[in-house]
Design a protein around this motif. Structure first.
Motif, mmCIF file in Angstrom:
data_model
loop_
_atom_site.group_PDB
_atom_site.id
_atom_site.type_symbol
_atom_site.label_atom_id
_atom_site.label_comp_id
_atom_site.label_asym_id
_atom_site.label_seq_id
_atom_site.Cartn_x
_atom_site.Cartn_y
_atom_site.Cartn_z
ATOM 1 N N GLY A 396 0.837 13.883 -1.018
ATOM 2 C CA GLY A 396 1.463 13.826 -2.339
ATOM 3 C C GLY A 396 2.869 14.368 -2.409
ATOM 4 O O GLY A 396 3.405 14.538 -3.510
ATOM 5 N N LYS A 397 3.523 14.638 -1.276
ATOM 6 C CA LYS A 397 4.879 15.177 -1.271
ATOM 7 C C LYS A 397 5.899 14.063 -1.054
ATOM 8 O O LYS A 397 5.596 13.009 -0.489
ATOM 9 N N GLN A 398 7.138 14.321 -1.479
ATOM 10 C CA GLN A 398 8.230 13.380 -1.252
ATOM 11 C C GLN A 398 8.984 13.759 0.027
ATOM 12 O O GLN A 398 8.973 14.912 0.454
ATOM 13 N N VAL A 399 9.651 12.760 0.604
ATOM 14 C CA VAL A 399 10.376 12.951 1.865
ATOM 15 C C VAL A 399 11.802 12.431 1.695
ATOM 16 O O VAL A 399 12.014 11.330 1.174
ATOM 17 N N ALA A 400 12.769 13.225 2.151
ATOM 18 C CA ALA A 400 14.170 12.809 2.172
ATOM 19 C C ALA A 400 14.593 12.637 3.628
ATOM 20 O O ALA A 400 14.420 13.549 4.435
ATOM 21 N N LEU A 408 22.820 2.965 9.733
ATOM 22 C CA LEU A 408 21.629 3.656 10.224
ATOM 23 C C LEU A 408 20.593 3.806 9.110
ATOM 24 O O LEU A 408 19.384 3.745 9.353
ATOM 25 N N ALA A 409 21.059 4.010 7.875
ATOM 26 C CA ALA A 409 20.131 4.110 6.740
ATOM 27 C C ALA A 409 19.357 2.801 6.573
ATOM 28 O O ALA A 409 18.135 2.805 6.376
ATOM 29 N N GLU A 410 20.067 1.666 6.637
ATOM 30 C CA GLU A 410 19.395 0.369 6.514
ATOM 31 C C GLU A 410 18.412 0.155 7.672
ATOM 32 O O GLU A 410 17.309 -0.365 7.484
ATOM 33 N N GLN A 411 18.828 0.549 8.869
ATOM 34 C CA GLN A 411 17.961 0.373 10.048
ATOM 35 C C GLN A 411 16.687 1.202 9.909
ATOM 36 O O GLN A 411 15.573 0.710 10.164
ATOM 37 N N HIS A 412 16.837 2.472 9.508
ATOM 38 C CA HIS A 412 15.661 3.322 9.312
ATOM 39 C C HIS A 412 14.775 2.777 8.190
ATOM 40 O O HIS A 412 13.545 2.838 8.280
ATOM 41 N N GLY A 413 15.399 2.265 7.128
ATOM 42 C CA GLY A 413 14.620 1.703 6.034
ATOM 43 C C GLY A 413 13.735 0.566 6.511
ATOM 44 O O GLY A 413 12.548 0.482 6.153
ATOM 45 N N SER A 414 14.290 -0.314 7.352
ATOM 46 C CA SER A 414 13.521 -1.430 7.892
ATOM 47 C C SER A 414 12.387 -0.936 8.790
ATOM 48 O O SER A 414 11.247 -1.426 8.698
ATOM 49 N N THR A 415 12.675 0.064 9.634
ATOM 50 C CA THR A 415 11.661 0.582 10.559
ATOM 51 C C THR A 415 10.533 1.273 9.802
ATOM 52 O O THR A 415 9.339 1.053 10.088
ATOM 53 N N PHE A 416 10.874 2.133 8.833
ATOM 54 C CA PHE A 416 9.852 2.848 8.058
ATOM 55 C C PHE A 416 8.969 1.856 7.299
ATOM 56 O O PHE A 416 7.746 2.011 7.253
ATOM 57 N N ARG A 417 9.584 0.832 6.692
ATOM 58 C CA ARG A 417 8.785 -0.141 5.927
ATOM 59 C C ARG A 417 7.854 -0.922 6.845
ATOM 60 O O ARG A 417 6.696 -1.195 6.486
ATOM 61 N N ARG A 426 5.969 3.989 -1.237
ATOM 62 C CA ARG A 426 7.204 3.391 -1.758
ATOM 63 C C ARG A 426 8.396 4.002 -1.030
ATOM 64 O O ARG A 426 8.601 5.218 -1.058
ATOM 65 N N ILE A 427 9.184 3.148 -0.376
ATOM 66 C CA ILE A 427 10.332 3.594 0.426
ATOM 67 C C ILE A 427 11.595 3.019 -0.187
ATOM 68 O O ILE A 427 11.687 1.809 -0.448
ATOM 69 N N ALA A 451 9.241 7.395 -6.090
ATOM 70 C CA ALA A 451 9.652 7.077 -4.720
ATOM 71 C C ALA A 451 9.085 8.133 -3.775
ATOM 72 O O ALA A 451 9.282 9.329 -3.979
ATOM 73 N N ASP A 452 8.375 7.680 -2.756
ATOM 74 C CA ASP A 452 7.759 8.611 -1.808
ATOM 75 C C ASP A 452 8.733 9.033 -0.711
ATOM 76 O O ASP A 452 8.827 10.206 -0.369
ATOM 77 N N ILE A 453 9.442 8.068 -0.154
ATOM 78 C CA ILE A 453 10.395 8.345 0.935
ATOM 79 C C ILE A 453 11.743 7.753 0.537
ATOM 80 O O ILE A 453 11.832 6.574 0.177
ATOM 81 N N VAL A 454 12.796 8.584 0.591
ATOM 82 C CA VAL A 454 14.143 8.131 0.269
ATOM 83 C C VAL A 454 15.013 8.322 1.505
ATOM 84 O O VAL A 454 15.133 9.431 2.025
ATOM 85 N N ILE A 455 15.610 7.232 1.977
ATOM 86 C CA ILE A 455 16.472 7.262 3.156
ATOM 87 C C ILE A 455 17.899 7.024 2.687
ATOM 88 O O ILE A 455 18.166 6.068 1.955
ATOM 89 N N GLY A 456 18.818 7.900 3.077
ATOM 90 C CA GLY A 456 20.179 7.725 2.615
ATOM 91 C C GLY A 456 21.192 8.544 3.392
ATOM 92 O O GLY A 456 20.845 9.373 4.229
ATOM 93 N N THR A 457 22.454 8.306 3.075
ATOM 94 C CA THR A 457 23.560 9.055 3.674
ATOM 95 C C THR A 457 23.765 10.336 2.877
ATOM 96 O O THR A 457 22.857 10.792 2.174
#
Length: 529
Positions: A396-400, A408-417, A426-427, A451-457
């Motif tokens: 139940g925790k969120q991840v940054a 790299l953010a877009e690449q990680h987003g694709s890999t995590f999804r 929800r990513i 949002a469970d996982i947020v990937i960003g700069t």
């Protein structure tokens, strides 16, 4: 022949054996077959064609060797041709396996078909296995995830027996699970159903023995080039002038020529290399050379020492607060965690497994984690981060996830999804590739906890990004963030679990890890191929 034997003795390659095979081997392995042996021949025509190609190659090799005078002329040809093989096998019981049926010649088609595929849909798979068993079929499931599959079948009300080894003759109506890795399954005569990981998950792990690569320490002298900058512990920054030999007090020795400011030179004995290190700094800003005989270097060392002491006090206070801070203790892995990890299509390296175990142990402790995962590009650090993130979300925790570049953010987003596609996670990716409206919507979902996982700069570090229940921060290549960003990260580190990934950690981070102020896991073995 003597030359060829010497070549072979030195580990080289030689075609001597091919040209002399008919002399060295007067017969073939077929003479070892007992009279009652059963011989299974797979694709006879292909095998005989391959034998003909081999005979032709050896004939050409022998002729070339004769022309060069390497072997005497007139050596016998290879006796093992197609007709010789047929004659040798005529006395034995033969079974021919062919890809194409030849029923008109009396051939029998085996009552075997491919097992159905389930592509990771585990509940329908469990229900289908139960239906087969209820219909009186013998069902065998060979999987590396046998324990997990037993749990799923129990949840679906399907009774399954877990065996260490496959029963010699499974009873009709039985469902057996065996912890085995097979290349594929089959259905035999609509009676025996054997299903493997290839059908259940859509892939199977290929396990090969891996060897750890030992890290080799660079030899300083062999890697130095004239003009490189060096630092002498006692005399400061100099330019490397090369390796020279000098005679001092009747003894000739090798010295490193160090060129200092105002034309001064120092000759450092090669056996005192422990006092000399390579200068580390930005390549586009060469350092100023130290003046020999001045107090410049002593003053610089005093300033650095004082700065180090101040930094050490600050860091120790930070990490002391972390040790006593009431952190969140995550529970042990659940069923979803095991299912997600089982879907990893590659074989984890030994160090990767150790890093994953270390991270999970830290997360399950009641204090904020601060661990550095150090490994080269492509060595599997991202998979460690994915499993840690999933563990946090499952509680139940969120991840940054903080990365230095938009790409790299877009690449990680694709890999995590891709890795979490089968789970309700929800990513979101927050970067300049998103419009202002999209960014506001993502920030709102983060604040509301949607949002469970947020990937960003570094956009993630701005004040408008407020997490409802942040439990884990993952930082990729921290050394590429600025000072102000690191101050914000420092505050986060005292409150929530932090996982840092780096192929080239900055010296301070690495030193803190080596001294035990920060925890560190290293991945030194590359994945297969």
């Amino acid at each position: 022949i003597v030359e060829q034997l010497e070549l072979l003795g030195d580990g080289g390659r030689s075609d001597l054996a091919a040209s002399l095979e008919a002399v060295l081997f007067e017969t073939s392995a077929l003479i070892h077959l007992a009279g009652a042996a059963l011989v299974v021949i797979e694709d006879e025509e292909d095998g005989l064609a391959a034998l003909a190609r081999q005979s032709e190659y050896e004939q050409r090799a022998r002729e070339e060797q004769e022309q060069r005078g390497h072997i005497p002329a007139g050596l016998p040809a290879l006796r093992l041709n197609g007709q010789a093989v047929r004659d040798a096998l005529a006395a034995h019981a033969l079974v021919h396996l062919e890809r194409f049926g030849m029923e008109e010649l009396g051939a029998r088609r085996l009552p075997m078909t491919a097992a159905p595929s389930f592509a990771g849909k585990l509940k329908p798979f469990a229900q289908q296995c139960g239906a087969w068993a209820a219909a009186g079929k013998r069902v065998v499931v060979a999987s590396q995830q046998a324990l997990r599959l037993v749990e799923i079948m129990d949840e679906e009300g399907v009774h399954a027996n877990l065996h260490r080894a496959l029963p010699s003759d499974p009873a009709p109506g039985s469902l057996s699970l065996v912890p085995l890795a097979l290349s594929g399954g089959f259905v035999l005569d609509d009676d025996l159903y054997l299903v493997s990981d290839a059908e259940i998950f859509g892939f199977r792990k290929r396990r090969r023995p891996t060897r750890s690569r030992k890290s080799v320490r660079d030899d300083l002298v062999s890697t130095l080039e004239v003009g490189d900058y060096l630092v002498h512990a006692d005399h400061g920054i100099a330019r490397y002038g090369g390796l020279v030999r000098r005679t001092v007090e009747g003894v000739e020795r090798e010295y490193l020529e160090l060129q200092y400011a105002e034309g001064d030179r120092l000759y450092a004995p090669a056996d005192q290399l422990d006092l000399v290190t390579r200068y580390v700094g930005p390549a586009d800003h060469p350092p100023s050379l130290t003046r020999l005989g001045s107090q410049d270097w002593s003053r610089a060392k005093r300033r650095v020492k004082q700065a180090v002491i101040e930094l050490a006090h600050e860091l120790l206070q930070l990490y002391a607060r972390r040790e006593v801070a009431p952190g969140h203790a995550f529970p042990p892995d659940g069923a979803w965690q095991m299912e997600m990890e089982a879907a990893f299509p590659y074989v984890e390296t030994r160090e990767q497994v150790e890093a994953i175990t270390d991270v999970k142990a830290d997360m399950e402790r009641a204090r904020p984690m601060d661990r550095l995962i150090c490994g080269d590009v492509g060595y599997g650090k991202t998979e460690v981060a994915i499993r840690a993130a999933f563990k946090a979300v499952a509680d139940g925790k969120q991840v940054a996830v903080l990365v230095p570049t938009t790409v790299l953010a877009e690449q990680h987003g694709s890999t995590f999804r891709e890795r979490m596609a089968g789970f309700p996670v929800r990513i979101e990716v927050l970067s300049r590739f998103r419009s202002d409206a999209e960014q506001r919507a993502i920030v709102g979902s983060v604040t509301r906890g949607e949002a469970d996982i947020v990937i960003g700069t570094h956009r993630l570090l701005q004040r408008d990004v407020v997490f409802k229940d942040l439990g884990l921060v993952i930082i990729d290549e921290e050394q590429r963030f600025g000072v102000s960003h690191k101050e914000r990260l420092k505050q986060m580190r005292a409150e929530v679990d932090t996982l840092t990934l780096s192929a080239t950690p900055i010296p301070r981070t690495l030193q803190m890890s080596l001294h035990g102020i920060r925890d560190m896991s290293t991945i030194m073995t590359p994945p297969e191929e």
